[in-house]
Write a protein that holds these residues in place. Structure first.
Motif, PDB file in Angstrom:
ATOM      1  N   UNK A 122       0.805  -1.214   0.000  1.00 51.83           N
ATOM      2  CA  UNK A 122       0.000   0.000   0.000  1.00 51.83           C
ATOM      3  C   UNK A 122       0.843   1.271   0.000  1.00 51.83           C
ATOM      4  N   UNK A 123       2.096   1.172   0.420  1.00 55.40           N
ATOM      5  CA  UNK A 123       2.965   2.338   0.552  1.00 55.40           C
ATOM      6  C   UNK A 123       4.194   2.173  -0.327  1.00 55.40           C
ATOM      7  N   UNK A 149       9.102  12.409  -4.743  1.00 54.28           N
ATOM      8  CA  UNK A 149       8.412  13.620  -4.313  1.00 54.28           C
ATOM      9  C   UNK A 149       6.906  13.587  -4.604  1.00 54.28           C
ATOM     10  N   UNK A 150       6.413  12.464  -5.077  1.00 54.41           N
ATOM     11  CA  UNK A 150       4.989  12.330  -5.377  1.00 54.41           C
ATOM     12  C   UNK A 150       4.188  12.357  -4.071  1.00 54.41           C
ATOM     13  N   UNK A 184      -2.249   9.012  -7.357  1.00 52.71           N
ATOM     14  CA  UNK A 184      -1.120   8.771  -8.260  1.00 52.71           C
ATOM     15  C   UNK A 184      -0.183   7.711  -7.668  1.00 52.71           C
ATOM     16  N   UNK A 185       0.045   7.770  -6.375  1.00 52.00           N
ATOM     17  CA  UNK A 185       0.894   6.774  -5.720  1.00 52.00           C
ATOM     18  C   UNK A 185       0.307   5.378  -5.902  1.00 52.00           C
ATOM     19  N   UNK A 186      -1.006   5.251  -5.738  1.00 52.52           N
ATOM     20  CA  UNK A 186      -1.646   3.941  -5.919  1.00 52.52           C
ATOM     21  C   UNK A 186      -1.557   3.479  -7.374  1.00 52.52           C
ATOM     22  N   UNK A 187      -1.651   4.418  -8.325  1.00 51.95           N
ATOM     23  CA  UNK A 187      -1.488   4.068  -9.739  1.00 51.95           C
ATOM     24  C   UNK A 187      -0.079   3.536  -9.997  1.00 51.95           C
ATOM     25  N   UNK A 221       3.575  -0.856 -11.166  1.00 52.45           N
ATOM     26  CA  UNK A 221       4.851  -1.507 -10.868  1.00 52.45           C
ATOM     27  C   UNK A 221       4.655  -2.999 -10.594  1.00 52.45           C
ATOM     28  N   UNK A 222       3.598  -3.352  -9.891  1.00 50.37           N
ATOM     29  CA  UNK A 222       3.324  -4.765  -9.614  1.00 50.37           C
ATOM     30  C   UNK A 222       2.944  -5.489 -10.903  1.00 50.37           C
TER      31      UNK A 222
END
Length: 92
Positions: free
Chosen positions: A11-12, A49-50, A55-58, A63-64
């Protein structure tokens, strides 16, 4: 299918980084492992810096998915061919 168990728990960004480093350890040769570890570090720095949670979840989801694609591709290709196909060409 995720490349390693636990992808659904990511999640992070730091969890993603650790997860992808574990994925790198599953790659067949040291050269391929080093290549993807380097790419992982660069990508992590670029996005450090996001601050937009969506956007982080996207980024995490993509990436996965990318790791899953790479791991599945390697399962189907002999090591010698994988090295040729997955590492960038030395010619520019």
């Amino acid at each position: 299918m995720a490349p390693l168990p636990g992808a659904e728990l990511v999640q992070k960004p730091l969890q993603l980084y650790r997860y992808l480093l574990r994925c790198c350890r599953q790659l067949p040769t040291k050269g391929i492992q080093q290549h993807y570890k380097h790419a992982l570090r660069q990508s992590f720095r670029v996005h450090s810096d996001e601050d937009n949670p969506e956007r982080i979840q996207q980024i995490i989801k993509r990436a996965i998915e990318d790791a899953d694609w790479i791991m599945n591709k390697l399962r189907m290709v002999p090591v010698e061919e994988a090295t040729i196909q997955l590492l960038p060409s030395s010619r520019s």
